[in-house]
Scaffold this motif. Structure first.
Motif, mmCIF file in Angstrom:
data_model
loop_
_atom_site.group_PDB
_atom_site.id
_atom_site.type_symbol
_atom_site.label_atom_id
_atom_site.label_comp_id
_atom_site.label_asym_id
_atom_site.label_seq_id
_atom_site.Cartn_x
_atom_site.Cartn_y
_atom_site.Cartn_z
ATOM 1 N N ASP A 202 0.835 -1.207 0.000
ATOM 2 C CA ASP A 202 0.000 0.000 0.000
ATOM 3 C C ASP A 202 0.868 1.255 0.000
ATOM 4 O OD1 ASP A 202 -2.289 -1.491 0.007
ATOM 5 O OD2 ASP A 202 -2.831 -1.082 2.087
ATOM 6 N N ALA A 203 1.887 1.254 0.845
ATOM 7 C CA ALA A 203 2.758 2.424 0.943
ATOM 8 C C ALA A 203 3.465 2.681 -0.380
ATOM 9 C CB ALA A 203 3.778 2.222 2.061
ATOM 10 N N ARG A 204 3.908 1.612 -1.047
ATOM 11 C CA ARG A 204 4.590 1.777 -2.332
ATOM 12 C C ARG A 204 3.618 2.266 -3.411
ATOM 13 N NH1 ARG A 204 8.854 -2.429 -4.454
ATOM 14 N NH2 ARG A 204 7.165 -3.935 -4.546
ATOM 15 N N THR A 205 2.410 1.730 -3.375
ATOM 16 C CA THR A 205 1.436 2.022 -4.425
ATOM 17 C C THR A 205 0.908 3.448 -4.342
ATOM 18 O OG1 THR A 205 0.757 -0.297 -4.537
ATOM 19 C CG2 THR A 205 -0.793 1.338 -5.374
ATOM 20 N N TYR A 206 0.579 3.888 -3.139
ATOM 21 C CA TYR A 206 -0.122 5.158 -2.992
ATOM 22 C C TYR A 206 0.786 6.333 -2.626
ATOM 23 C CZ TYR A 206 -4.090 1.987 -3.044
ATOM 24 O OH TYR A 206 -5.000 1.025 -3.408
ATOM 25 N N LYS A 207 2.087 6.115 -2.648
ATOM 26 C CA LYS A 207 2.994 7.207 -2.255
ATOM 27 C C LYS A 207 2.959 8.377 -3.230
ATOM 28 C CE LYS A 207 7.176 5.304 -4.460
ATOM 29 N NZ LYS A 207 6.556 4.113 -5.074
ATOM 30 N N ILE A 208 2.531 8.130 -4.473
ATOM 31 C CA ILE A 208 2.538 9.204 -5.473
ATOM 32 C C ILE A 208 1.317 10.104 -5.382
ATOM 33 C CG2 ILE A 208 3.840 7.743 -7.067
ATOM 34 C CD1 ILE A 208 1.217 7.452 -8.678
ATOM 35 N N MET A 209 0.316 9.701 -4.596
ATOM 36 C CA MET A 209 -0.920 10.478 -4.524
ATOM 37 C C MET A 209 -0.671 11.825 -3.859
ATOM 38 S SD MET A 209 -3.722 7.536 -3.554
ATOM 39 C CE MET A 209 -5.075 8.684 -3.668
ATOM 40 N N ASN A 211 -3.277 14.654 -4.143
ATOM 41 C CA ASN A 211 -4.543 15.296 -3.758
ATOM 42 C C ASN A 211 -5.617 14.239 -3.540
ATOM 43 O OD1 ASN A 211 -3.631 18.100 -4.106
ATOM 44 N ND2 ASN A 211 -3.509 17.545 -6.275
ATOM 45 N N ARG A 212 -5.369 13.382 -2.548
ATOM 46 C CA ARG A 212 -6.312 12.295 -2.266
ATOM 47 C C ARG A 212 -7.618 12.854 -1.732
ATOM 48 N NH1 ARG A 212 -4.804 6.546 0.390
ATOM 49 N NH2 ARG A 212 -6.905 5.692 0.662
ATOM 50 N N ILE A 213 -8.720 12.315 -2.219
ATOM 51 C CA ILE A 213 -10.039 12.734 -1.750
ATOM 52 C C ILE A 213 -10.891 11.505 -1.459
ATOM 53 C CG2 ILE A 213 -10.089 15.013 -2.832
ATOM 54 C CD1 ILE A 213 -11.490 13.879 -5.197
ATOM 55 N N SER A 214 -11.808 11.676 -0.548
ATOM 56 C CA SER A 214 -12.660 10.565 -0.114
ATOM 57 C C SER A 214 -13.615 10.152 -1.226
ATOM 58 C CB SER A 214 -13.438 10.979 1.133
ATOM 59 O OG SER A 214 -14.368 9.977 1.489
ATOM 60 N N GLU A 290 -8.259 10.690 -6.520
ATOM 61 C CA GLU A 290 -7.211 11.708 -6.521
ATOM 62 C C GLU A 290 -7.574 12.782 -7.545
ATOM 63 O OE1 GLU A 290 -2.375 12.144 -7.210
ATOM 64 O OE2 GLU A 290 -3.437 10.355 -7.902
ATOM 65 N N ARG A 291 -7.576 14.013 -7.106
ATOM 66 C CA ARG A 291 -7.907 15.115 -8.007
ATOM 67 C C ARG A 291 -6.683 15.504 -8.826
ATOM 68 N NH1 ARG A 291 -8.877 18.438 -4.508
ATOM 69 N NH2 ARG A 291 -11.148 18.193 -4.271
ATOM 70 N N VAL A 292 -6.827 15.537 -10.149
ATOM 71 C CA VAL A 292 -5.781 16.021 -11.048
ATOM 72 C C VAL A 292 -6.096 17.457 -11.448
ATOM 73 C CG1 VAL A 292 -4.544 15.630 -13.208
ATOM 74 C CG2 VAL A 292 -5.393 13.671 -11.894
ATOM 75 N N THR A 293 -7.293 17.658 -12.006
ATOM 76 C CA THR A 293 -7.860 18.981 -12.260
ATOM 77 C C THR A 293 -9.340 18.873 -11.928
ATOM 78 O OG1 THR A 293 -8.501 18.598 -14.576
ATOM 79 C CG2 THR A 293 -6.220 19.295 -14.166
ATOM 80 N N LYS A 296 -10.566 16.173 -14.198
ATOM 81 C CA LYS A 296 -9.829 14.909 -14.262
ATOM 82 C C LYS A 296 -9.625 14.355 -12.862
ATOM 83 C CE LYS A 296 -6.966 15.391 -18.451
ATOM 84 N NZ LYS A 296 -5.566 15.426 -18.948
ATOM 85 N N PHE A 297 -9.903 13.061 -12.699
ATOM 86 C CA PHE A 297 -9.706 12.389 -11.422
ATOM 87 C C PHE A 297 -9.163 10.982 -11.669
ATOM 88 C CE2 PHE A 297 -13.135 15.412 -10.717
ATOM 89 C CZ PHE A 297 -12.785 16.006 -9.512
ATOM 90 N N TRP A 298 -8.209 10.577 -10.811
ATOM 91 C CA TRP A 298 -7.819 9.172 -10.782
ATOM 92 C C TRP A 298 -8.719 8.457 -9.779
ATOM 93 C CZ3 TRP A 298 -4.877 6.775 -14.153
ATOM 94 C CH2 TRP A 298 -3.817 7.426 -14.785
#
Length: 337
Positions: A202-209, A211-214, A290-293, A296-298
């Motif tokens: 989890d730590a490796r995967t989500y470290k790039i986030m 603007n994380r949003i619920s 994750e908010r990009v703009t 745009k959202f991941w």
């Protein structure tokens, strides 16, 4: 091979047995004049040590002595000022750092090797590091992670390494950590629980986030609905293809045209038709956004031990899938749908 000197012959006999040398290795040690060079090393204490090895072999005074073997790195040009034992091996890291093409290093079963000094190897092309059953600890693991080209580190039965230590190297991409093997019960048990492994991934995967949003955020509801609608449509198409033994090209083309914004790529659906029984997206569950703009959202999903993310983009007032990736060893790659 014949050796007339009784003391010299005894030395090689004892070392061949204690160190498990093959005939080829024994011949190499004799030709490299191991015995003579150790005797010529400076200091009476070193000469006494060599003579003692010749007469008695390695004496077992404590459990650690069972795996304490002599090392001679004549090809490295190490100053021959004393016989190198396993307890001295970590002091050889500066010398190992001088081997420009070192791409694999095995330091197995060294109960005194904690790995302190491994950071000195950071600029070598070292890809595989074998440290099973050593005294490697969290600091040693952290130093190993500094090796830029390292791809795989083997740490089975290294009980000084903790789950907290594993988490500290989650920043390191493209590194596979193997904490178990098939050698014995210790190796089979592994070092970490399933939950500890999951925390690391989890730590490796989500470290790039950034603007994380619920997932319950109002701005994510429309993108989530569009993604789940595509998942449902693909699962239905795959179940039908599985029943018939053939997938409808027209139906999948229509689904992609309405919900996917990128141009189809060779090797991926809908150009290359394939399906799973029950549907590819059965078992996927949303984890975060994750908010990009603002357009745009991941959206991140997980399925068993696999991690995926989908870029949702607003196109002419409709939310569509603009990219799809999966995470492997801390790095994200295009994956297709």
């Amino acid at each position: 091979m014949t050796i007339s000197d009784k003391c010299k012959r005894s030395f090689y006999e004892k070392e061949a047995v204690n160190s498990g040398w093959s005939v080829r290795e024994l011949k190499r040690q004799i030709e490299s004049s191991l015995y003579e060079r150790l005797l010529l090393s400076s200091g009476d204490a070193n000469k006494e040590k060599v003579l003692s090895l010749a007469q008695k072999g390695i004496e077992i005074a404590q459990p650690a002595d069972i795996i304490r073997d002599p090392y001679v790195f004549e090809f490295l040009g190490i100053p021959e000022n004393k016989p190198y034992l396993e307890s001295d091996l970590e002091q050889a890291f500066p010398v190992l750092a001088r081997i420009p093409k070192l791409n694999m290093l095995a330091l197995l079963r060294g109960r005194q090797i904690a790995g302190h000094g491994l950071e000195l190897l950071k600029d070598l092309p070292l890809k595989d590091l074998f440290l099973q059953r050593t005294a490697l600890d969290d600091e040693g693991l952290a130093q190993a992670a500094q090796i830029k080209k390292l791809e795989h580190i083997y740490i089975a039965a290294c009980h000084q390494v903790t789950a907290a230590g594993l988490l500290t190297i989650s920043w390191r991409d493209k590194l596979q950590v193997s904490d178990g093997d098939m050698q014995d019960e210790e190796g089979l048990a592994g070092l970490f629980t399933e939950a500890e492994r999951k925390a690391y991934e989890d730590a490796r995967t989500y470290k790039i986030m950034k603007n994380r949003i619920s997932l319950d955020s109002p701005e994510l509801q429309a993108p989530i609905h569009a993604l789940l609608e595509f998942f449902d449509g693909m699962n239905q198409w795959e179940r039908m293809a599985d029943q018939k033994g053939d997938g409808s090209q027209a139906d999948i083309d229509a689904l992609f045209a309405s919900q996917v914004s990128w141009t189809p790529r060779p090797g991926w659906r809908p150009v290359h038709l394939c399906w799973e029984r029950g549907g590819t997206y059965t078992g996927h569950h949303l984890v975060a956004g994750e908010r990009v703009t603002k357009n745009k959202f991941w959206l991140y999903t997980e399925k068993q031990i696999f991690y995926y993310r989908y870029l949702m983009r607003l196109v002419d007032g409709k939310w569509m899938i603009d990219n799809a990736q999966w995470c492997r060893e801390g790095r994200w790659f295009f994956h297709g749908l």
